[in-house]
Design a protein around this motif. Sequence first.
Motif, PDB file in Angstrom:
ATOM      1  N   ASN A  11       0.804  -1.225   0.000  1.00  0.00           N
ATOM      2  CA  ASN A  11       0.000   0.000   0.000  1.00  0.00           C
ATOM      3  C   ASN A  11       0.832   1.268   0.000  1.00  0.00           C
ATOM      4  O   ASN A  11       0.428   2.279  -0.561  1.00  0.00           O
ATOM      5  CB  ASN A  11      -0.981  -0.002   1.165  1.00  0.00           C
ATOM      6  CG  ASN A  11      -2.134  -0.948   0.927  1.00  0.00           C
ATOM      7  OD1 ASN A  11      -2.633  -1.061  -0.194  1.00  0.00           O
ATOM      8  ND2 ASN A  11      -2.565  -1.643   1.964  1.00  0.00           N
ATOM      9  N   LYS A  12       1.992   1.253   0.626  1.00  0.00           N
ATOM     10  CA  LYS A  12       2.843   2.449   0.644  1.00  0.00           C
ATOM     11  C   LYS A  12       3.321   2.787  -0.770  1.00  0.00           C
ATOM     12  O   LYS A  12       3.294   3.950  -1.185  1.00  0.00           O
ATOM     13  CB  LYS A  12       4.050   2.229   1.586  1.00  0.00           C
ATOM     14  CG  LYS A  12       4.891   3.467   1.765  1.00  0.00           C
ATOM     15  CD  LYS A  12       4.114   4.552   2.461  1.00  0.00           C
ATOM     16  CE  LYS A  12       4.965   5.778   2.690  1.00  0.00           C
ATOM     17  NZ  LYS A  12       4.187   6.940   3.072  1.00  0.00           N
ATOM     18  N   THR A  13       3.722   1.763  -1.521  1.00  0.00           N
ATOM     19  CA  THR A  13       4.134   1.986  -2.912  1.00  0.00           C
ATOM     20  C   THR A  13       2.957   2.489  -3.728  1.00  0.00           C
ATOM     21  O   THR A  13       3.099   3.418  -4.529  1.00  0.00           O
ATOM     22  CB  THR A  13       4.707   0.695  -3.526  1.00  0.00           C
ATOM     23  OG1 THR A  13       5.798   0.246  -2.712  1.00  0.00           O
ATOM     24  CG2 THR A  13       5.188   0.916  -4.946  1.00  0.00           C
ATOM     25  N   LEU A  14       1.784   1.904  -3.519  1.00  0.00           N
ATOM     26  CA  LEU A  14       0.577   2.347  -4.215  1.00  0.00           C
ATOM     27  C   LEU A  14       0.318   3.823  -3.942  1.00  0.00           C
ATOM     28  O   LEU A  14       0.086   4.614  -4.870  1.00  0.00           O
ATOM     29  CB  LEU A  14      -0.618   1.503  -3.767  1.00  0.00           C
ATOM     30  CG  LEU A  14      -1.948   1.785  -4.427  1.00  0.00           C
ATOM     31  CD1 LEU A  14      -1.946   1.313  -5.875  1.00  0.00           C
ATOM     32  CD2 LEU A  14      -3.069   1.103  -3.662  1.00  0.00           C
ATOM     33  N   GLU A  15       0.395   4.209  -2.688  1.00  0.00           N
ATOM     34  CA  GLU A  15       0.195   5.601  -2.300  1.00  0.00           C
ATOM     35  C   GLU A  15       1.205   6.524  -2.995  1.00  0.00           C
ATOM     36  O   GLU A  15       0.840   7.584  -3.515  1.00  0.00           O
ATOM     37  CB  GLU A  15       0.341   5.709  -0.783  1.00  0.00           C
ATOM     38  CG  GLU A  15       0.174   7.093  -0.230  1.00  0.00           C
ATOM     39  CD  GLU A  15       0.419   7.114   1.281  1.00  0.00           C
ATOM     40  OE1 GLU A  15       1.138   8.030   1.729  1.00  0.00           O
ATOM     41  OE2 GLU A  15      -0.096   6.223   1.987  1.00  0.00           O
ATOM     42  N   ASN A  16       2.463   6.121  -3.028  1.00  0.00           N
ATOM     43  CA  ASN A  16       3.497   6.932  -3.675  1.00  0.00           C
ATOM     44  C   ASN A  16       3.258   7.060  -5.179  1.00  0.00           C
ATOM     45  O   ASN A  16       3.460   8.142  -5.742  1.00  0.00           O
ATOM     46  CB  ASN A  16       4.880   6.345  -3.408  1.00  0.00           C
ATOM     47  CG  ASN A  16       5.358   6.622  -2.003  1.00  0.00           C
ATOM     48  OD1 ASN A  16       4.941   7.588  -1.372  1.00  0.00           O
ATOM     49  ND2 ASN A  16       6.217   5.757  -1.492  1.00  0.00           N
ATOM     50  N   ILE A  17       2.872   5.992  -5.830  1.00  0.00           N
ATOM     51  CA  ILE A  17       2.604   6.039  -7.278  1.00  0.00           C
ATOM     52  C   ILE A  17       1.483   7.032  -7.568  1.00  0.00           C
ATOM     53  O   ILE A  17       1.564   7.832  -8.496  1.00  0.00           O
ATOM     54  CB  ILE A  17       2.245   4.636  -7.818  1.00  0.00           C
ATOM     55  CG1 ILE A  17       3.430   3.689  -7.699  1.00  0.00           C
ATOM     56  CG2 ILE A  17       1.722   4.709  -9.254  1.00  0.00           C
ATOM     57  CD1 ILE A  17       4.674   4.133  -8.432  1.00  0.00           C
ATOM     58  N   ILE A  18       0.438   6.992  -6.739  1.00  0.00           N
ATOM     59  CA  ILE A  18      -0.698   7.892  -6.973  1.00  0.00           C
ATOM     60  C   ILE A  18      -0.324   9.339  -6.676  1.00  0.00           C
ATOM     61  O   ILE A  18      -0.559  10.224  -7.499  1.00  0.00           O
ATOM     62  CB  ILE A  18      -1.913   7.445  -6.139  1.00  0.00           C
ATOM     63  CG1 ILE A  18      -2.412   6.090  -6.641  1.00  0.00           C
ATOM     64  CG2 ILE A  18      -3.028   8.492  -6.204  1.00  0.00           C
ATOM     65  CD1 ILE A  18      -3.388   5.394  -5.714  1.00  0.00           C
ATOM     66  N   THR A  19       0.273   9.584  -5.515  1.00  0.00           N
ATOM     67  CA  THR A  19       0.528  10.971  -5.105  1.00  0.00           C
ATOM     68  C   THR A  19       1.722  11.605  -5.785  1.00  0.00           C
ATOM     69  O   THR A  19       1.690  12.780  -6.129  1.00  0.00           O
ATOM     70  CB  THR A  19       0.701  11.078  -3.577  1.00  0.00           C
ATOM     71  OG1 THR A  19       1.782  10.245  -3.178  1.00  0.00           O
ATOM     72  CG2 THR A  19      -0.565  10.685  -2.852  1.00  0.00           C
ATOM     73  N   LYS A  20       2.784  10.833  -5.993  1.00  0.00           N
ATOM     74  CA  LYS A  20       4.010  11.400  -6.550  1.00  0.00           C
ATOM     75  C   LYS A  20       4.175  11.117  -8.035  1.00  0.00           C
ATOM     76  O   LYS A  20       5.003  11.731  -8.693  1.00  0.00           O
ATOM     77  CB  LYS A  20       5.224  10.869  -5.787  1.00  0.00           C
ATOM     78  CG  LYS A  20       5.219  11.301  -4.336  1.00  0.00           C
ATOM     79  CD  LYS A  20       6.374  10.726  -3.566  1.00  0.00           C
ATOM     80  CE  LYS A  20       6.277  11.158  -2.109  1.00  0.00           C
ATOM     81  NZ  LYS A  20       7.245  10.482  -1.267  1.00  0.00           N
TER      82      LYS A  20
END
Length: 174
Positions: free
Chosen positions: A144-153
Amino acid sequence: MAKAYVMINCDLGSEKEIIASLRKIVGVKEAHGTLGLYDIVIQLESPTEQNIQEIVTKVIRKMPKIHSTVTLTRSESGELFQASEKIIGMMLGQNKAQAYVVIHCDKGEEFPTLKNLSHISEVKEADVVFGFYDVICKIETSNNKTLENIITKGIRKLPHIKTSMTLNIINEQG
């Protein structure tokens, strides 16, 4: 082949039952419970757009416990996305965190947005769509952390993106 995405709102707690029923419908390629504005998202594929309209209006919308649907029909897509990468990742069990992201972009920038998304390896598929949104993409990552980074950054920082909405897939409802 015609393709569409249908976002569904349903009775609270009935998601698993509805997803199981949806998966039995000819043409339903994927069905997932989601966190976000909608409870369920499905992908439909059928020989014609008329068939998709009939599946949505005569089958899905008539199912008990479904309150509303939003249908996004595909305009163009996906030769930019390699299905083999998606299959390999799923076979290896690497794609535990998944989400659909629907995007509003600047007028006339739908296809450049699609091309930009194709350069993000975690974006496994994407389509320009007709409906309330302009582009939809599916992201698969190991956590989920990678998912969050892909979406936000990644996605939200692309040029011409006005707004986006994320529908996190709930693995337990699949």
